[in-house]
Design a protein around this motif. Structure first.
Motif, PDB file in Angstrom:
ATOM      1  N   ASP A  11       0.796  -1.395   0.110  1.00  0.00           N
ATOM      2  CA  ASP A  11       0.042  -0.038  -0.002  1.00  0.00           C
ATOM      3  C   ASP A  11       0.797   1.218  -0.005  1.00  0.00           C
ATOM      4  O   ASP A  11       0.782   2.205  -0.778  1.00  0.00           O
ATOM      5  CB  ASP A  11      -0.956   0.078   1.356  1.00  0.00           C
ATOM      6  N   TYR A  12       1.870   1.207   0.817  1.00  0.00           N
ATOM      7  CA  TYR A  12       2.859   2.390   0.765  1.00  0.00           C
ATOM      8  C   TYR A  12       3.571   2.513  -0.568  1.00  0.00           C
ATOM      9  O   TYR A  12       3.773   3.735  -0.947  1.00  0.00           O
ATOM     10  CB  TYR A  12       3.838   2.176   2.163  1.00  0.00           C
ATOM     11  N   GLN A  13       4.042   1.447  -0.929  1.00  0.00           N
ATOM     12  CA  GLN A  13       4.817   1.650  -2.391  1.00  0.00           C
ATOM     13  C   GLN A  13       3.996   2.188  -3.512  1.00  0.00           C
ATOM     14  O   GLN A  13       4.236   2.829  -4.304  1.00  0.00           O
ATOM     15  CB  GLN A  13       5.364   0.185  -2.759  1.00  0.00           C
ATOM     16  N   THR A  14       2.676   1.704  -3.377  1.00  0.00           N
ATOM     17  CA  THR A  14       1.601   2.166  -4.652  1.00  0.00           C
ATOM     18  C   THR A  14       0.961   3.257  -4.209  1.00  0.00           C
ATOM     19  O   THR A  14      -0.017   3.745  -5.045  1.00  0.00           O
ATOM     20  CB  THR A  14       0.854   0.900  -4.932  1.00  0.00           C
ATOM     21  N   ASN A  15       0.936   3.788  -3.176  1.00  0.00           N
ATOM     22  CA  ASN A  15       0.093   4.990  -2.599  1.00  0.00           C
ATOM     23  C   ASN A  15      -1.268   4.706  -2.528  1.00  0.00           C
ATOM     24  O   ASN A  15      -2.055   5.484  -2.936  1.00  0.00           O
ATOM     25  CB  ASN A  15       0.543   6.251  -3.338  1.00  0.00           C
ATOM     26  N   ASN A  16      -1.548   3.389  -1.848  1.00  0.00           N
ATOM     27  CA  ASN A  16      -2.891   3.076  -1.721  1.00  0.00           C
ATOM     28  C   ASN A  16      -3.285   3.236  -0.239  1.00  0.00           C
ATOM     29  O   ASN A  16      -3.638   2.372   0.285  1.00  0.00           O
ATOM     30  CB  ASN A  16      -2.943   1.331  -2.076  1.00  0.00           C
ATOM     31  N   ALA A  17      -3.500   4.682  -0.174  1.00  0.00           N
ATOM     32  CA  ALA A  17      -3.798   4.907   1.439  1.00  0.00           C
ATOM     33  C   ALA A  17      -3.491   4.207   2.497  1.00  0.00           C
ATOM     34  O   ALA A  17      -4.034   3.653   3.222  1.00  0.00           O
ATOM     35  CB  ALA A  17      -5.438   4.720   1.261  1.00  0.00           C
ATOM     36  N   PRO A  18      -2.006   4.080   2.496  1.00  0.00           N
ATOM     37  CA  PRO A  18      -1.526   3.539   3.641  1.00  0.00           C
ATOM     38  C   PRO A  18      -1.715   4.112   4.972  1.00  0.00           C
ATOM     39  O   PRO A  18      -1.936   5.062   5.357  1.00  0.00           O
ATOM     40  CB  PRO A  18       0.047   3.745   3.350  1.00  0.00           C
ATOM     41  N   GLN A  19      -1.860   3.201   6.127  1.00  0.00           N
ATOM     42  CA  GLN A  19      -2.088   3.393   7.476  1.00  0.00           C
ATOM     43  C   GLN A  19      -1.021   3.015   8.267  1.00  0.00           C
ATOM     44  O   GLN A  19      -0.341   1.978   7.819  1.00  0.00           O
ATOM     45  CB  GLN A  19      -3.382   2.833   7.748  1.00  0.00           C
ATOM     46  N   ASP A  31       0.947  -0.850  19.632  1.00  0.00           N
ATOM     47  CA  ASP A  31       1.966   0.183  19.580  1.00  0.00           C
ATOM     48  C   ASP A  31       1.650   0.544  17.954  1.00  0.00           C
ATOM     49  O   ASP A  31       1.734  -0.311  17.023  1.00  0.00           O
ATOM     50  CB  ASP A  31       3.676  -0.091  20.056  1.00  0.00           C
ATOM     51  N   GLU A  32       1.732   1.925  17.477  1.00  0.00           N
ATOM     52  CA  GLU A  32       1.582   2.141  16.100  1.00  0.00           C
ATOM     53  C   GLU A  32       2.954   2.167  15.386  1.00  0.00           C
ATOM     54  O   GLU A  32       3.925   2.727  16.178  1.00  0.00           O
ATOM     55  CB  GLU A  32       1.134   3.591  15.984  1.00  0.00           C
ATOM     56  N   MET A  33       2.980   1.384  14.220  1.00  0.00           N
ATOM     57  CA  MET A  33       4.383   1.692  13.573  1.00  0.00           C
ATOM     58  C   MET A  33       4.225   2.321  12.138  1.00  0.00           C
ATOM     59  O   MET A  33       3.011   1.908  11.517  1.00  0.00           O
ATOM     60  CB  MET A  33       5.031   0.224  13.227  1.00  0.00           C
ATOM     61  N   ASP A  34       4.952   3.608  11.708  1.00  0.00           N
ATOM     62  CA  ASP A  34       4.548   3.974  10.482  1.00  0.00           C
ATOM     63  C   ASP A  34       5.359   3.174   9.631  1.00  0.00           C
ATOM     64  O   ASP A  34       6.428   2.989   9.506  1.00  0.00           O
ATOM     65  CB  ASP A  34       5.152   5.389  10.707  1.00  0.00           C
ATOM     66  N   VAL A  35       4.560   2.905   8.565  1.00  0.00           N
ATOM     67  CA  VAL A  35       5.112   2.083   7.388  1.00  0.00           C
ATOM     68  C   VAL A  35       6.275   2.555   6.747  1.00  0.00           C
ATOM     69  O   VAL A  35       7.277   1.980   6.343  1.00  0.00           O
ATOM     70  CB  VAL A  35       3.963   1.443   6.572  1.00  0.00           C
ATOM     71  N   SER A  36       6.360   3.711   6.632  1.00  0.00           N
ATOM     72  CA  SER A  36       7.478   4.745   6.035  1.00  0.00           C
ATOM     73  C   SER A  36       8.840   4.156   6.461  1.00  0.00           C
ATOM     74  O   SER A  36       9.786   4.186   5.967  1.00  0.00           O
ATOM     75  CB  SER A  36       7.096   6.171   6.183  1.00  0.00           C
ATOM     76  N   TYR A  37       8.833   3.785   7.855  1.00  0.00           N
ATOM     77  CA  TYR A  37       9.912   3.395   8.447  1.00  0.00           C
ATOM     78  C   TYR A  37      10.742   2.411   7.710  1.00  0.00           C
ATOM     79  O   TYR A  37      11.814   2.034   7.783  1.00  0.00           O
ATOM     80  CB  TYR A  37       9.854   2.883  10.044  1.00  0.00           C
ATOM     81  N   LEU A  38       9.878   1.317   7.025  1.00  0.00           N
ATOM     82  CA  LEU A  38      10.225   0.108   6.530  1.00  0.00           C
ATOM     83  C   LEU A  38      10.865   0.654   5.272  1.00  0.00           C
ATOM     84  O   LEU A  38      11.687  -0.118   4.409  1.00  0.00           O
ATOM     85  CB  LEU A  38       9.162  -0.866   6.196  1.00  0.00           C
ATOM     86  N   PHE A  39      10.767   1.851   4.648  1.00  0.00           N
ATOM     87  CA  PHE A  39      11.362   2.446   3.343  1.00  0.00           C
ATOM     88  C   PHE A  39      12.333   3.522   3.500  1.00  0.00           C
ATOM     89  O   PHE A  39      12.920   4.071   2.729  1.00  0.00           O
ATOM     90  CB  PHE A  39      10.203   3.028   2.698  1.00  0.00           C
ATOM     91  N   ARG A  40      13.069   3.297   5.081  1.00  0.00           N
ATOM     92  CA  ARG A  40      14.120   4.519   5.275  1.00  0.00           C
ATOM     93  C   ARG A  40      15.587   4.124   4.479  1.00  0.00           C
ATOM     94  O   ARG A  40      15.524   3.197   3.980  1.00  0.00           O
ATOM     95  CB  ARG A  40      14.422   4.207   6.667  1.00  0.00           C
ATOM     96  N   SER A  41      15.941   5.510   4.186  1.00  0.00           N
ATOM     97  CA  SER A  41      17.298   5.257   3.441  1.00  0.00           C
ATOM     98  C   SER A  41      18.330   5.019   4.395  1.00  0.00           C
ATOM     99  O   SER A  41      18.174   4.667   5.685  1.00  0.00           O
ATOM    100  CB  SER A  41      17.602   6.980   3.031  1.00  0.00           C
ATOM    101  N   TYR A  42      19.495   4.622   3.909  1.00  0.00           N
ATOM    102  CA  TYR A  42      20.320   4.115   4.681  1.00  0.00           C
ATOM    103  C   TYR A  42      21.077   5.354   5.970  1.00  0.00           C
ATOM    104  O   TYR A  42      21.405   4.798   6.945  1.00  0.00           O
ATOM    105  CB  TYR A  42      21.895   4.206   3.710  1.00  0.00           C
ATOM    106  N   LYS A  43      20.767   6.643   5.476  1.00  0.00           N
ATOM    107  CA  LYS A  43      21.116   7.595   6.558  1.00  0.00           C
ATOM    108  C   LYS A  43      20.370   7.406   7.673  1.00  0.00           C
ATOM    109  O   LYS A  43      20.596   7.790   8.864  1.00  0.00           O
ATOM    110  CB  LYS A  43      21.219   8.692   5.975  1.00  0.00           C
ATOM    111  N   ALA A  44      19.234   7.080   7.523  1.00  0.00           N
ATOM    112  CA  ALA A  44      18.054   7.144   8.589  1.00  0.00           C
ATOM    113  C   ALA A  44      18.040   5.698   9.181  1.00  0.00           C
ATOM    114  O   ALA A  44      17.136   5.546  10.217  1.00  0.00           O
ATOM    115  CB  ALA A  44      16.750   7.042   7.880  1.00  0.00           C
ATOM    116  N   MET A  45      18.837   4.748   8.752  1.00  0.00           N
ATOM    117  CA  MET A  45      18.922   3.388   9.568  1.00  0.00           C
ATOM    118  C   MET A  45      19.739   3.453  10.881  1.00  0.00           C
ATOM    119  O   MET A  45      20.698   4.438  10.888  1.00  0.00           O
ATOM    120  CB  MET A  45      19.534   2.423   8.629  1.00  0.00           C
TER     121      MET A  45
END
Length: 235
Positions: A11-19, A31-45
């Protein structure tokens, strides 16, 4: 298996209203986990993940690759040959859409006739072992996939900090099994996955398991909150 984790990734990758993903364990509240965290850049790891990616060499197997962020860095920045595997079809679809060249829906135990110079298991890589009783099965499999002088880079956390302390400074821990054996529940968009086992291993327990399976274990680095990165290899 509803594959809600993979659904959230796709959903996040295809911009399909991710939650946000909602995660809960038998010893912690939802606990909530923002899916964007799984798409983090090297610098954000986290530093431990960055260290693992710098130590990777040769032909690499990324086990439980999720959204493929580690594989993409190794493939595009380190120019390494990477096979990314995950049991989630939707996660693998997202990896492919992101540009991971070799991503396959595959259970680690089903992988055969392949050898790797580096095997990475990150974001609590010991989780896929499920529980201590299966550690032997998974470590033997990982060992069989190593090329000569190959390495397994794996991270986890010591969950001892989550348990109440007694007056004498000791920890109150149930005698029912190992304290790192958790039961996880994931919810996403008003659906809930069936509970599943997930293993966190303290370093000494991982080291003992490695030795019992004919491997050496080296503590590479420690994180800021009871987490660590280790390397397993055959002498």
């Amino acid at each position: 298996m509803k594959d809600l984790f993979g659904k959230a990734i796709l959903d996040y990758q295809t911009n399909n209203a991710p939650q946000p993903l909602i995660t809960e364990t038998n010893i912690s509240e939802a606990d909530e986990m923002d899916v964007s965290y799984l798409f983090r850049s090297y610098k954000a790891m986290p530093k431990l993940e960055q260290k693992a990616l710098q130590l990777a060499k040769g032909k690499v197997l990324d086990v439980g690759c999720g959204a493929g962020s580690h594989s993409l860095y190794l493939q595009n920045e380190r120019k390494l040959d990477v096979l990314a595997i995950d049991i989630s079809e939707k996660a693998i679809e997202a990896c492919t859409l992101r540009g991971v060249r070799n991503a396959q829906t595959l259970d680690l135990l089903s992988l055969e006739s392949a050898h790797f110079d580096t095997i990475i298991l990150l974001m609590n890589g010991t989780g896929i072992f499920e529980n201590l009783s299966k550690t032997f099965l998974y470590l033997q499999k990982l060992k069989s996939l190593l090329a000569p002088k190959g390495q397994i880079l794996i991270d986890s956390s010591d969950l001892i900090y989550m348990f109440d302390e007694e007056e004498d400074g000791s920890k109150w821990i149930s005698a029912d099994g190992y304290y790192g054996e958790l039961t996880f529940t994931i919810s996403y968009k008003n659906e809930t996955e069936d509970p599943f086992p997930w293993l966190y291993m303290d370093y000494n327990t991982l080291q003992n398991a490695a030795h019992a399976n004919g491997m050496e274990c080296e503590l590479i680095a420690e994180g800021e909150h009871f987490d660590y990165l280790a390397a397993l290899f055959v002498v």
